[in-house]
Design an enzyme around this catalytic site. Sequence first.
Site, mmCIF file in Angstrom:
data_model
loop_
_atom_site.group_PDB
_atom_site.id
_atom_site.type_symbol
_atom_site.label_atom_id
_atom_site.label_comp_id
_atom_site.label_asym_id
_atom_site.label_seq_id
_atom_site.Cartn_x
_atom_site.Cartn_y
_atom_site.Cartn_z
ATOM 1 N N HIS A 120 41.339 2.742 22.875
ATOM 2 C CA HIS A 120 41.561 4.105 23.407
ATOM 3 C C HIS A 120 40.450 5.060 22.948
ATOM 4 C CE1 HIS A 120 44.846 7.278 24.584
ATOM 5 N NE2 HIS A 120 43.624 7.683 24.921
ATOM 6 N N GLU B 168 50.463 1.022 22.153
ATOM 7 C CA GLU B 168 49.385 1.125 21.178
ATOM 8 C C GLU B 168 49.861 1.991 20.005
ATOM 9 O OE1 GLU B 168 46.487 2.848 24.142
ATOM 10 O OE2 GLU B 168 46.461 4.551 22.771
ATOM 11 N N ARG C 148 46.423 5.805 30.517
ATOM 12 C CA ARG C 148 47.495 5.686 29.531
ATOM 13 C C ARG C 148 48.092 4.290 29.672
ATOM 14 N NH1 ARG C 148 45.497 9.266 27.258
ATOM 15 N NH2 ARG C 148 46.341 11.285 26.634
HETATM 16 N N1 LIG Z 1 41.204 6.833 27.572
HETATM 17 C C1 LIG Z 1 40.849 8.071 27.317
HETATM 18 O O1 LIG Z 1 40.198 8.321 26.314
HETATM 19 C C2 LIG Z 1 41.193 9.174 28.285
HETATM 20 C C3 LIG Z 1 40.342 10.281 28.351
HETATM 21 C C4 LIG Z 1 40.646 11.305 29.250
HETATM 22 C C5 LIG Z 1 41.793 11.234 30.029
HETATM 23 N N2 LIG Z 1 42.626 10.170 29.902
HETATM 24 C C6 LIG Z 1 43.837 10.086 30.740
HETATM 25 O O2 LIG Z 1 43.434 10.175 32.097
HETATM 26 C C7 LIG Z 1 44.349 11.016 32.796
HETATM 27 C C8 LIG Z 1 43.654 11.648 33.980
HETATM 28 O O3 LIG Z 1 42.717 12.609 33.535
HETATM 29 P P1 LIG Z 1 42.122 13.711 34.531
HETATM 30 O O4 LIG Z 1 41.322 14.632 33.713
HETATM 31 O O5 LIG Z 1 41.455 13.076 35.687
HETATM 32 O O6 LIG Z 1 43.444 14.420 34.984
HETATM 33 P P2 LIG Z 1 43.608 15.349 36.261
HETATM 34 O O7 LIG Z 1 44.906 16.021 36.099
HETATM 35 O O8 LIG Z 1 42.394 16.171 36.461
HETATM 36 O O9 LIG Z 1 43.680 14.302 37.475
HETATM 37 C C9 LIG Z 1 44.713 13.378 37.628
HETATM 38 C C10 LIG Z 1 44.821 13.067 39.108
HETATM 39 O O10 LIG Z 1 45.824 12.047 39.274
HETATM 40 C C11 LIG Z 1 46.562 12.366 40.453
HETATM 41 N N3 LIG Z 1 47.849 11.686 40.427
HETATM 42 C C12 LIG Z 1 48.990 12.050 39.815
HETATM 43 N N4 LIG Z 1 49.952 11.137 40.034
HETATM 44 C C13 LIG Z 1 49.406 10.178 40.820
HETATM 45 C C14 LIG Z 1 49.906 8.965 41.364
HETATM 46 N N5 LIG Z 1 51.160 8.556 41.185
HETATM 47 N N6 LIG Z 1 49.042 8.203 42.095
HETATM 48 C C15 LIG Z 1 47.755 8.584 42.306
HETATM 49 N N7 LIG Z 1 47.257 9.748 41.829
HETATM 50 C C16 LIG Z 1 48.064 10.524 41.069
HETATM 51 C C17 LIG Z 1 46.656 13.880 40.425
HETATM 52 O O11 LIG Z 1 46.948 14.413 41.708
HETATM 53 C C18 LIG Z 1 45.266 14.269 39.934
HETATM 54 O O12 LIG Z 1 44.357 14.497 40.988
HETATM 55 C C19 LIG Z 1 44.809 12.023 31.719
HETATM 56 O O13 LIG Z 1 46.081 12.546 32.037
HETATM 57 C C20 LIG Z 1 44.829 11.204 30.463
HETATM 58 O O14 LIG Z 1 46.100 10.658 30.263
HETATM 59 C C21 LIG Z 1 42.340 9.131 29.052
HETATM 60 O O1 LIG Z 2 43.769 12.501 27.069
HETATM 61 C C1 LIG Z 2 42.680 12.405 26.525
HETATM 62 O O2 LIG Z 2 41.838 13.339 26.528
HETATM 63 C C2 LIG Z 2 42.257 11.120 25.865
HETATM 64 O O3 LIG Z 2 43.217 10.145 25.917
HETATM 65 C C3 LIG Z 2 41.703 11.376 24.502
HETATM 66 O O4 LIG Z 2 40.482 10.710 24.409
HETATM 67 C C4 LIG Z 2 42.595 10.967 23.385
HETATM 68 O O5 LIG Z 2 41.990 11.412 22.201
HETATM 69 P P1 LIG Z 2 42.771 11.542 20.839
HETATM 70 O O6 LIG Z 2 44.049 12.200 21.133
HETATM 71 O O7 LIG Z 2 42.970 10.189 20.290
HETATM 72 O O8 LIG Z 2 41.882 12.371 19.978
#
Ligand SMILES: NC(=O)c1ccc[n+]([C@@H]2O[C@H](COP(=O)([O-])OP(=O)(O)OC[C@H]3O[C@@H](n4cnc5c(N)ncnc54)[C@H](O)[C@@H]3O)[C@@H](O)[C@H]2O)c1
Ligand SMILES: O=C(O)[C@H](O)[C@H](O)COP(=O)(O)O
Length: 370
Positions: A254, A237, A208
């Site tokens: 993103h 964004e 994020r």
């Molecule tokens: N760019 C994209 O398209 C995209 C896609 C998927 C997920 N994401 C983002 O990635 C994030 C993580 O996804 P995930 O599926 O791994 O989530 P998840 O909940 O499975 O894992 C997140 C991990 O981060 C750890 N965490 C929390 N706070 C922390 C800190 N201050 N320092 C270090 N570790 C910490 C948690 O303990 C957990 O293990 C989502 O919340 C989402 O915002 C972005």
């Molecule tokens: O949190 C997530 O899964 C990702 O950021 C995800 O790819 C965002 O997708 P969107 O909400 O734009 O469909």
Amino acid sequence: MKIIADDTIPFLKGIAEPIADIVYIPAKGFTPEVVKDADALIVRSIDKCTSELLASSCVRLITTATIGFDHIDIHYCESHGITWKNAPGCNAPSVAQYVLASLLRIALRRGESLQGKTLGIIGVGHVGKEVEKLASLFGMTILRNDPPRAEAEGPEPFVSLEELLACADIITCHVPFTREGKYPTWHLADEKFFSQVRRGCWFINSCRGAVHDTKALLEAHQKGLVEEIILDCWENEPQINQELLKVVSIATPHIAGFSADGKATATRMCLEEIQRFFHVRFDRLKEVVPPAPANPLINLDAFEDHRIENAFLQTFDPLVVDRKLRKDPSTFEWLRNHYDHPREPLAYQVKQSTPAEKSLLQQIGFQVIG
Ligand SMILES: NC(=O)c1ccc[n+]([C@@H]2O[C@H](COP(=O)([O-])OP(=O)(O)OC[C@H]3O[C@@H](n4cnc5c(N)ncnc54)[C@H](O)[C@@H]3O)[C@@H](O)[C@H]2O)c1
Ligand SMILES: O=C(O)[C@H](O)[C@H](O)COP(=O)(O)O
């Protein structure tokens, strides 16, 4: 049952229709007037589910086709009897594909190998674990930082943030966006964070935007503390910082989680939540599958060198959307809503591999033939 769904969610149309009154509305079209008589919402991260949106509605369930849920006011939902469900892990392999493809692009440009480089993963959940798996296959050494997990499971496989920053050649963040709690992630990567990194490191944010502080990241780049920046997620964004865009090595709007595989899984998970909650059955759920790639066959002999790296980049190349974003940064949101969702390696058949290549390709997830 009335469902209101974001009309940019792929693979959804036609599946719920046989048993639900489903209305599709444009991304960001969610207003109190529109949602007031809905039983369930299917949203994306750009659809803000606030108390203002929900207060005069009879919504009982919100499902989001995303992993992140920082766009949902979960405190309001939980205190007003609204159940909310995200799609844990739905697109984690897609983000790992994005991270490794981006690293491979930079390594190839620099004439370097990822083998032997140390990757520091901050946040080792669904995404972080997938990134670790793939990066290990490309010969990288992994450092993990995850204080909530270290607290719950014991410190053993984890290191402190200070140690990770001091030792990692490449730092990648995979934390949820949080402003509260014991381990908030808002501006986790701030001036202090960058002051502790190895000079010349690479930095990736595909979780994020507000997990990094834009000003601190720019300064770290100017000082040579961070040499290569890969950004999929940006502060503010779609209005992204133009100065930062100029210095970022790989800039994407993103889309790290946007594989067709991840999108189909997210849609399926949302519909499964609706089935469970309302005790209904969508007979067409099995039709929610990603289409085959246009060209599912990869011939390794087509590449003069870096055969595995090039096969991987054939599944997804971040430079394609990077070029489009740089050409016109104001299209950030448009590019997200009109994206050509790539398939993950498992959708590809690779031929002409040597026995050593075959084993690695299979571990990466490719089908190996011939
Ligand atoms: N760019 C994209 O398209 C995209 C896609 C998927 C997920 N994401 C983002 O990635 C994030 C993580 O996804 P995930 O599926 O791994 O989530 P998840 O909940 O499975 O894992 C997140 C991990 O981060 C750890 N965490 C929390 N706070 C922390 C800190 N201050 N320092 C270090 N570790 C910490 C948690 O303990 C957990 O293990 C989502 O919340 C989402 O915002 C972005
Ligand atoms: O949190 C997530 O899964 C990702 O950021 C995800 O790819 C965002 O997708 P969107 O909400 O734009 O469909």
